[in-house]
Design a protein around this motif. Structure first.
Motif, PDB file in Angstrom:
ATOM      1  N   VAL B 110      22.144  -4.493  -5.214  1.00 56.49           N
ATOM      2  CA  VAL B 110      21.186  -4.183  -6.326  1.00 56.49           C
ATOM      3  C   VAL B 110      20.795  -2.888  -6.118  1.00 56.49           C
ATOM      4  N   SER B 111      21.430  -1.835  -5.645  1.00 60.25           N
ATOM      5  CA  SER B 111      21.129  -0.438  -5.437  1.00 60.25           C
ATOM      6  C   SER B 111      20.537   0.305  -6.656  1.00 60.25           C
ATOM      7  N   ASP B 112      21.200  -0.053  -7.908  1.00 57.93           N
ATOM      8  CA  ASP B 112      20.939   0.659  -9.139  1.00 57.93           C
ATOM      9  C   ASP B 112      20.003  -0.057  -9.887  1.00 57.93           C
ATOM     10  N   TYR B 113      19.652  -1.311  -9.526  1.00 56.18           N
ATOM     11  CA  TYR B 113      18.737  -2.235 -10.110  1.00 56.18           C
ATOM     12  C   TYR B 113      17.182  -1.636 -10.230  1.00 56.18           C
ATOM     13  N   TYR B 114      17.003  -0.766  -9.058  1.00 58.91           N
ATOM     14  CA  TYR B 114      15.601  -0.362  -8.767  1.00 58.91           C
ATOM     15  C   TYR B 114      15.636   1.134  -8.330  1.00 58.91           C
ATOM     16  N   THR B 115      14.494   1.598  -8.567  1.00 61.08           N
ATOM     17  CA  THR B 115      14.361   3.027  -8.337  1.00 61.08           C
ATOM     18  C   THR B 115      13.110   3.014  -7.457  1.00 61.08           C
ATOM     19  N   GLU B 116      12.863   4.245  -6.407  1.00 63.25           N
ATOM     20  CA  GLU B 116      11.934   3.850  -5.655  1.00 63.25           C
ATOM     21  C   GLU B 116      10.681   5.682  -6.101  1.00 63.25           C
ATOM     22  N   LEU B 117       9.691   5.118  -6.204  1.00 61.46           N
ATOM     23  CA  LEU B 117       8.342   6.039  -6.386  1.00 61.46           C
ATOM     24  C   LEU B 117       7.915   6.385  -4.998  1.00 61.46           C
ATOM     25  N   GLY B 144       2.400   0.452   7.053  1.00 55.85           N
ATOM     26  CA  GLY B 144       3.433  -0.276   7.596  1.00 55.85           C
ATOM     27  C   GLY B 144       3.571  -1.466   7.035  1.00 55.85           C
ATOM     28  N   SER B 145       2.683  -1.933   6.107  1.00 51.22           N
ATOM     29  CA  SER B 145       2.558  -3.078   5.499  1.00 51.22           C
ATOM     30  C   SER B 145       3.761  -3.041   4.156  1.00 51.22           C
ATOM     31  N   GLN B 146       4.234  -4.181   3.880  1.00 53.54           N
ATOM     32  CA  GLN B 146       4.973  -4.264   2.552  1.00 53.54           C
ATOM     33  C   GLN B 146       4.745  -5.806   1.697  1.00 53.54           C
ATOM     34  N   ALA B 147       4.744  -5.663   0.565  1.00 52.22           N
ATOM     35  CA  ALA B 147       4.621  -6.880  -0.334  1.00 52.22           C
ATOM     36  C   ALA B 147       5.114  -6.681  -1.670  1.00 52.22           C
ATOM     37  N   ALA B 148       5.466  -8.013  -1.894  1.00 53.85           N
ATOM     38  CA  ALA B 148       5.937  -7.842  -3.316  1.00 53.85           C
ATOM     39  C   ALA B 148       4.785  -8.325  -4.119  1.00 53.85           C
ATOM     40  N   THR B 149       4.497  -7.475  -5.141  1.00 55.49           N
ATOM     41  CA  THR B 149       3.312  -7.571  -5.959  1.00 55.49           C
ATOM     42  C   THR B 149       3.290  -7.241  -7.399  1.00 55.49           C
ATOM     43  N   ARG B 150       2.244  -7.347  -8.123  1.00 57.29           N
ATOM     44  CA  ARG B 150       2.259  -6.927  -9.573  1.00 57.29           C
ATOM     45  C   ARG B 150       1.458  -5.612  -9.643  1.00 57.29           C
ATOM     46  N   VAL B 156       6.647  -5.126  -8.255  1.00 57.43           N
ATOM     47  CA  VAL B 156       6.907  -4.062  -7.434  1.00 57.43           C
ATOM     48  C   VAL B 156       7.085  -4.378  -6.143  1.00 57.43           C
ATOM     49  N   LEU B 157       7.981  -3.978  -5.153  1.00 66.65           N
ATOM     50  CA  LEU B 157       8.061  -4.142  -3.906  1.00 66.65           C
ATOM     51  C   LEU B 157       7.241  -2.888  -3.252  1.00 66.65           C
ATOM     52  N   LEU B 158       6.150  -3.109  -2.734  1.00 63.58           N
ATOM     53  CA  LEU B 158       5.311  -1.981  -2.336  1.00 63.58           C
ATOM     54  C   LEU B 158       5.315  -2.053  -0.718  1.00 63.58           C
ATOM     55  N   HIS B 159       5.488  -0.723  -0.552  1.00 64.49           N
ATOM     56  CA  HIS B 159       5.546  -0.229   0.944  1.00 64.49           C
ATOM     57  C   HIS B 159       4.699   0.697   1.408  1.00 64.49           C
ATOM     58  N   MET B 160       3.630   0.342   2.309  1.00 63.87           N
ATOM     59  CA  MET B 160       2.705   1.432   2.811  1.00 63.87           C
ATOM     60  C   MET B 160       3.362   1.989   3.784  1.00 63.87           C
ATOM     61  N   VAL B 161       3.949   3.151   3.634  1.00 64.35           N
ATOM     62  CA  VAL B 161       4.763   3.933   4.774  1.00 64.35           C
ATOM     63  C   VAL B 161       3.707   4.559   5.650  1.00 64.35           C
ATOM     64  N   ARG B 162       2.587   5.305   5.088  1.00 63.82           N
ATOM     65  CA  ARG B 162       1.637   5.801   5.906  1.00 63.82           C
ATOM     66  C   ARG B 162       0.236   5.362   5.039  1.00 63.82           C
ATOM     67  N   ASP B 163      -0.884   5.720   6.156  1.00 64.26           N
ATOM     68  CA  ASP B 163      -2.137   5.527   5.309  1.00 64.26           C
ATOM     69  C   ASP B 163      -2.367   6.313   3.954  1.00 64.26           C
ATOM     70  N   ASP B 164      -1.471   7.360   3.950  1.00 63.35           N
ATOM     71  CA  ASP B 164      -1.653   8.335   2.641  1.00 63.35           C
ATOM     72  C   ASP B 164      -0.001   8.324   1.999  1.00 63.35           C
ATOM     73  N   GLN B 165       0.529   7.319   2.198  1.00 63.38           N
ATOM     74  CA  GLN B 165       1.859   7.347   1.460  1.00 63.38           C
ATOM     75  C   GLN B 165       2.334   5.719   1.170  1.00 63.38           C
ATOM     76  N   ALA B 166       2.698   5.565  -0.224  1.00 61.40           N
ATOM     77  CA  ALA B 166       3.132   4.439  -0.532  1.00 61.40           C
ATOM     78  C   ALA B 166       4.415   4.660  -1.313  1.00 61.40           C
ATOM     79  N   VAL B 167       5.446   3.660  -1.212  1.00 62.60           N
ATOM     80  CA  VAL B 167       6.807   3.569  -1.836  1.00 62.60           C
ATOM     81  C   VAL B 167       6.751   2.560  -2.665  1.00 62.60           C
ATOM     82  N   LEU B 168       7.041   2.592  -3.891  1.00 61.01           N
ATOM     83  CA  LEU B 168       7.079   1.534  -4.668  1.00 61.01           C
ATOM     84  C   LEU B 168       8.309   1.308  -5.405  1.00 61.01           C
ATOM     85  N   CYS B 169       9.015   0.405  -5.198  1.00 60.34           N
ATOM     86  CA  CYS B 169      10.334  -0.038  -5.704  1.00 60.34           C
ATOM     87  C   CYS B 169      10.017  -0.929  -6.862  1.00 60.34           C
ATOM     88  N   VAL B 170      10.673  -0.335  -8.087  1.00 61.83           N
ATOM     89  CA  VAL B 170      10.609  -0.912  -9.514  1.00 61.83           C
ATOM     90  C   VAL B 170      11.768  -0.903  -9.903  1.00 61.83           C
TER      91      VAL B 170
END
Lengths: 997, 191
Positions: B110-117, B144-150, B156-170
């Motif tokens: 599903v590599s192309d299904y999603y992109t990450e912001l 370090g937390s991650q969750a699937a959320t709205r 969105v699959l949300l990954h809190m990489v650092r306190d000041d950075q999040a990656v959103l997979c959509v």
């Protein structure tokens, strides 16, 4: 204009700066820290609006958001906002406000005739007078709405920005008065994530309008200390100018924060005007205080008559008093502070107390301040002529039902009353909390609350009116250890004498004087009695019949008085009357706040395929299909849609065309039981499908009705690739998961959506293979890749899955490549197709081409009531399979009866006439509708490929299969009546040879 | 023999200008993503994965383990997301399918299904809180937390990489809408 009513000192206003504002076209001045209400009071403006029904002149009653009268049309044009409370509008420079509900002007209002004719406007007058004759209601309503109305809604799009924001506090404290501040401080010290909201710009609540001391310092110094400490806690969020408007299930609460609204129109381009907070709170502390209720006496609605506590607030918070000669009318001790404080500021104060004695401290304080006291007395009349002139005072009988003796005229320019205090139980009530009646203070306070909305009420909103108790309760609710802040214990209300209606010199309701209990909706004590006489005894019925406590006001000042009036006239106790339900919002909120960011391009996503931008660059006209934008056709210069579609249709049948089919739903199915699952999902048999082969299938719901169709391909032993309609992708995946999870958990199937993994390009037409071959070295000949075959190849250097499936009846290849290569491969195809005069076509051409073949579109030719049989697709329903979803319903009496609507082709008599989709087929033409309708047109196009160019249509017609060859009539909506011949729905290549070429 | 130009891969937000300021927003280069389904109670399935991932299979929803350039993220009781370099997807799929053998498990590209912001900056959590009802505070959703959320109307699959950075997979087709929504939410922090 000068600020004549401004006191020389005092108040939390910044006197070093002067703000200019406009009210009803006149310019006035005020200071930062003022509300529009306090600034108008400072300028001696008492007339702020006309009442809802009788158009009586009205002024300020309150100092807070409970204000029922001073509803203001704020600003003009696109920025205008109706029904804002003058007491809640912070003054800013250049503010422009207008009074409401008056015509032609506030001072000379023609609607005041309603007041003279008031006996024709009794309670329930809408229902009584205007419902007959019924046909005139629309006319009446128009006139009434104009005459009895609130502000004017904006006519222009809202230029401001709004947003939503979520938060999940452990402790949500509503109200930053003494109890709320103590709770927030306590929660902060206990290490909780605290959110504190308050509707005022400053913290302090009731402390802002008082002279109390806490922990040995002035209340305001204590507030400043708390504010500073809360600011230090990283987990504490303090939101001022924020009104908690709704309390919903499971501690979900919403609040409107005025971020820049108090600064005037478009104060910031980067900040929202308002922000709607959505809280999910672990626990909630309600510290919303109490609202004073007025006494219901003769003509108590005259401008210049306020609530006693409001006068005190105006004095201490804004340094302004409504006049120089004040009459205070009360049935309890709390108003004594107002009298004493006003007298200390040099105002001549007369205190009319309906009790014979007050509390010792109150009496001593009043006497010391030089307040004239008239005990055991009541106000029985008000002289008003462009301002208060005097009030009439008479002695009150021991039972409170009569007034006696001589009338004493007390000259005055302002007055106020206190009839006791109503805890602001609105949020508790919204949270489905029960109420209890307090016998000593004669008011309702919170009782048990619902377990799904855990909260506690502290301080005055819990019916606890002493400052010390409020601090204690708040502190305890916050959860910290250590001593609570403390204050001098003050019995603030004393012994209250309930006096629900104050008698006057004529029977209440029968003379010229009116006794209002409800200002915003213009309801009097007499209205309540009338409702009762007419049988509306239940408090909920009374409320609606008299409009007491309805709409934006929600009974803030009126509710308990109304219940008290009903109880006393019925001779029952107040709790026996019952209570009405307070509903959200606590105060009105704007549509902007409700909508938030979700407008324009952020209202909803626009889904685009990986090839979308190329299509846009090449002149595609798009249409909406579900959330997707799909290219509909590609007009060349000078072409309209018809011309473009004819060209595209012809080119595909004669040469080759390329189409973006990426939006089709795609589901990856893996596991040993996929074949079994497919047999259950589809009507046809799937057991024999070999690896590398595709098959078309129809899906039915349990009722036997077609709900989706598509092609599924076996790509490996236990691995299948399913396609669905564009709009059905999510529905089909949900359908599969539901059956797997609830009925067949033992079946070994994994379903994974891969819709967006693949960009899909369909090459259609006799020269499709030629284009494909130019881009691959793999063998895609008819032998290597026959009709309904599947193959993985390298295409333009990209791994591709190619399906030999066709929705046009032509030789066709559906090429799937990873989405990231979609645009690249598309461009390679376009380049390779140039040598074959390849056309790029859109969904409109796709629709025509499939209709020429009689292929259905689920949802267009079917509508959820069509069986496969109705669609002439019996051939795809297995007679051998033991079961499939929907099977049992196909033999029900209604699904198997004769005369059901059946899918057929239609050829209009005039070959150039394209029948409108939706046109009715009737069994008998009549002069005018209704005519017996036997079916309708589902798809209709001009086909350049049939008979050298003519219109074709698909239709569903009762018993249609047997009508083939018959002529039917269609009365069109434009009045034309046309005939069409019922035919087989396959118009092109009935033998089906081309697809296999 | 035909010669073709080198294939050009594109991502959905390739043409959008980056948001740069106190907050920055960028689309990450496409990563490899594999949707895994299986039974955590099936030892064959667990062994097949542990051959590739040192350490225990994460079975708590939201739990994520890293192994070299790859990570494995538990999305549900029988669903995982394997993330790796894009070039490694083909081999990974082949290896996993081999390793799964007869056990009931699936691995889907599903590599192309999603992109990450990637959203970075001090106000990252404030921006996220405008889009999701999930508790994204430092306490509720630590680094370090991650969750699937709205988020707004997207899953969105949300990954809190650092306190000041999040990656959103959509989803690919939701990315532009989410991007625009984030830009609007970030406006007050980027003047």
């Amino acid at each position: 204009m000068t600020q004549d009513n401004r006191l020389p000192a005092g108040g939390l206003i910044d006197r070093s700066r002067t703000l200019s504002f406009e009210f009803d076209g006149k310019t006035y001045t005020g200071h930062p820290g003022d509300t529009l209400a306090s600034a108008l009071m400072a300028n001696g403006v008492t007339l702020l609006g006309r009442s809802f029904k009788y158009h009586r002149p009205r002024g300020l009653l309150a100092a807070g958001s409970e204000e029922p009268n001073a509803l203001i049309q704020l600003e003009r044009g696109a920025h205008t906002e109706p029904n804002t409370r003058a007491t809640a509008i912070e003054l800013y420079d250049g503010l422009n406000a207008c009074s409401q509900n008056r015509w032609p002007s506030l001072k000379y209002d023609i609607g005041v005739v309603n007041s003279w004719l008031s006996r024709f406007f009794p309670a329930g007058f809408y229902y009584k007078t205007f419902m007959w004759p019924e046909r005139l209601w629309m006319t009446y309503e128009h006139v009434i709405r104009r005459a009895a109305g609130l502000g004017v809604s904006p006519r222009l799009p809202d230029p401001d920005r709004y947003e939503h924001r979520h938060d999940q506090p452990e402790l949500l404290v509503v109200g930053a008065g003494p109890a709320g501040l103590a709770a927030a401080l306590s929660g902060a010290r206990a290490g909780k994530r605290v959110v504190l909201v308050d509707e005022n710009p400053q913290l302090g609540g009731s402390l802002l309008g008082s002279r109390d001391t806490i922990d040995g310092q002035s209340a305001l110094d204590w507030v400043a200390g708390v504010r500073a400490e809360l600011a230090e806690h990283p987990c504490v969020r303090v939101l001022t100018r924020t009104t908690l408007t709704g309390y919903f299930d499971y501690n979900y609460l919403i609040a409107t924060e005025h971020v820049t609204a108090h600064l005037g129109p478009q104060a910031s381009d980067d900040l929202p005007r308002q922000r709607l907070w959505k809280f999910r709170a672990k626990s909630v502390v309600l510290a919303t205080g109490a609202i004073e209720r007025p006494l219901v006496f003769a003509d108590n609605d005259r401008p210049g008559i306020l609530l006693a506590s409001a006068v005190r607030t105006y004095q201490h918070r804004f340094g302004v008093l409504p006049g120089r000669r004040l009459v205070v009318f009360t049935n309890n001790d709390s108003a004594y502070s107002t009298a004493i404080d006003a007298a200390s500021a040099g105002v001549a104060v007369t205190l009319v107390d309906c009790r014979d004695t007050a509390g010792d401290a109150a009496e001593r304080g009043a006497d010391a301040a030089g307040v004239t006291r008239m005990m055991g007395s009541a106000i029985t009349g008000v002289s008003y002529r462009n301002g208060l002139q005097s009030v009439d005072v008479m002695a009150l009988s021991a039972d409170g039902t009569r007034v006696d003796g001589p009338v004493q005229k007390v000259p005055c320019d302002s007055a106020c009353s206190s009839g006791g205090w109503n805890p602001a139980v609105h949020l508790h009530s919204q949270a489905k909390g029960k109420l209890r009646w307090l016998e000593d203070t004669h008011t309702y306070a919170p009782a048990a609350c619902a377990s799904t909305m855990p909260h506690s009420s502290v301080g005055a909103c819990d019916g606890e009116f002493s400052l010390d108790q409020a601090l204690n309760a708040g502190w305890a609710a916050g959860g910290a250890t250590g001593p609570a802040p403390s204050a001098e214990r003050v019995a603030s209300i004393g012994a209250l004498r309930p006096l629900w209606v104050v008698p006057c010199d004529h029977p209440v309701g029968e003379g010229p004087k009116k006794h209002f209990h409800e200002f915003q909706n213009d309801a009097t004590a007499a209205d309540l009695w009338l409702a009762q006489r007419e049988g509306f005894e239940s408090i909920e019925h009374t409320k609606r019949y008299t409009t007491t406590g309805m709409a934006t006001d929600q009974g803030k000042t009126s509710n308990v008085n109304a219940i008290g009036i009903l109880a006393s006239s019925r001779g029952i106790t107040v709790p026996e009357v019952g209570v009405t339900t307070f509903r959200p919002p606590y105060t009105p909120l704007t549509f902007g706040a409700i909508v938030g960011q979700n407008r324009r391009h952020l209202f909803h996503m626009v889904r685009k395929t990986p090839i979308h931008d190329w299509q846009a660059d090449h002149g595609a006209v798009f249409e909406d299909v579900g959330d997707w934008k799909r290219a509909r056709y590609y007009p060349k210069p000078g072409e309209d849609m018809d011309a473009a579609v004819r060209r595209e249709c012809q080119a595909v049948r004669e040469g080759v065309g390329l189409f973006d089919a990426s939006t089709l739903g795609k589901i990856d199915l893996q596991g040993e039981d996929v074949a079994w699952l497919l047999d259950m999902l589809y009507t046809n048999a799937w057991g024999g499908l070999a690896v590398g082969k595709c098959r078309y299938g129809l899906m039915l719901n349990e009722h036997g009705m077609v709900f989706d169709d598509g092609v599924t391909t076996r790509v490996a032993e236990n691995h299948y690739h399913m396609t669905t309609t564009t709009g059905g992708a999510a529905r089909v995946l949900g359908w599969i998961e539901e059956w797997l999870q609830t009925e067949w958990p033992d079946k070994r199937v994994h379903a994974t959506s891969v819709t967006e993994q693949w960009a899909v390009m369909a090459l259609n037409g006799p020269r499709a293979r030629a284009v494909l071959e130019a881009l691959t070295e793999d063998d895609v000949s008819n032998d290597a890749l026959p009709f309904m075959g599947f193959k993985e190849i390298q295409l333009a250097g990209v791994p591709a899955r190619v399906f030999r499936i066709s929705f046009t009846g032509e030789q066709a290849f559906e090429v799937n490549v990873p989405a990231r290569y979609g645009r690249f491969v598309w461009e390679q195809m376009v380049a390779a197709g140039a040598a074959h005069d390849m056309v790029i076509y859109g969904t409109e051409t796709m629709h025509v081409l499939r209709a020429e073949k009689g292929f259905i579109i689920v949802g267009q030719d079917s509508d959820g009531t069509m069986t496969p049989s109705d669609l002439d697709m019996d051939w795809i329903v297995s007679k051998k399979k033991a079961d499939f979803l929907g099977k049992r319903s196909l033999t029900r009496s209604d699904t198997s009866r004769d005369g059901r609507k059946q899918l057929v082709g239609l050829l209009s008599e005039d070959p150039s006439l394209v029948l409108p989709e939706g046109a009715h087929v009737v069994s008998e033409l009549r002069a005018a509708p209704p005519m017996p309708m036997i079916g309708h047109v589902t798809s209709s196009y001009f086909s350049p490929n049939v008979d050298g160019g003519r219109s074709i249509a698909l239709a569903v017609i009762q018993g249609g299969f047997k009508r083939k060859g018959d002529w039917v009539d269609l009365p069109l909506i434009d009045g034309r009546r046309v005939r069409a011949k019922v035919v087989d729905p396959v118009f092109v290549d009935a033998a089906g040879e081309r697809v296999k070429s | 023999m035909n010669t073709f130009p080198t294939p050009v891969a594109r991502t959905p937000l390739a043409d959008l200008p980056l948001l740069l300021g106190a907050l920055s927003l960028e689309e990450r280069p496409l990563s490899g993503k594999v949707s895994l389904r299986g039974n955590a109670g099936d030892s064959a399935f667990v062994e097949a994965l542990s051959a590739r991932f040192s350490g225990a299979l994460p079975t708590q929803v939201g739990q994520r383990v890293e192994s070299g350039q790859a990570s494995l993220w538990c999305l549900g009781p029988d669903e995982w997301r394997l993330q790796c370099e894009l070039d490694a997807v083909e081999d990974t799929l082949a290896q996993l399918r081999d390793a799964f053998g007869q056990c009931h498990a699936s691995a889907v590209d599903v590599s192309d299904y999603y992109t990450e912001l990637a959203l970075s900056g001090q106000a990252t959590r404030d921006v996220l809180a405008k889009l999701t009802p999930l508790d994204v505070s430092a306490e509720g959703f630590p680094a370090g937390s991650q969750a699937a959320t709205r988020m707004a109307k997207c899953s969105v699959l949300l990954h809190m990489v650092r306190d000041d950075q999040a990656v959103l997979c959509v989803r690919w087709s939701h990315a532009e809408y989410l991007w625009d929504y984030l830009c609007e939410a970030a406006r007050e922090y980027n003047h």
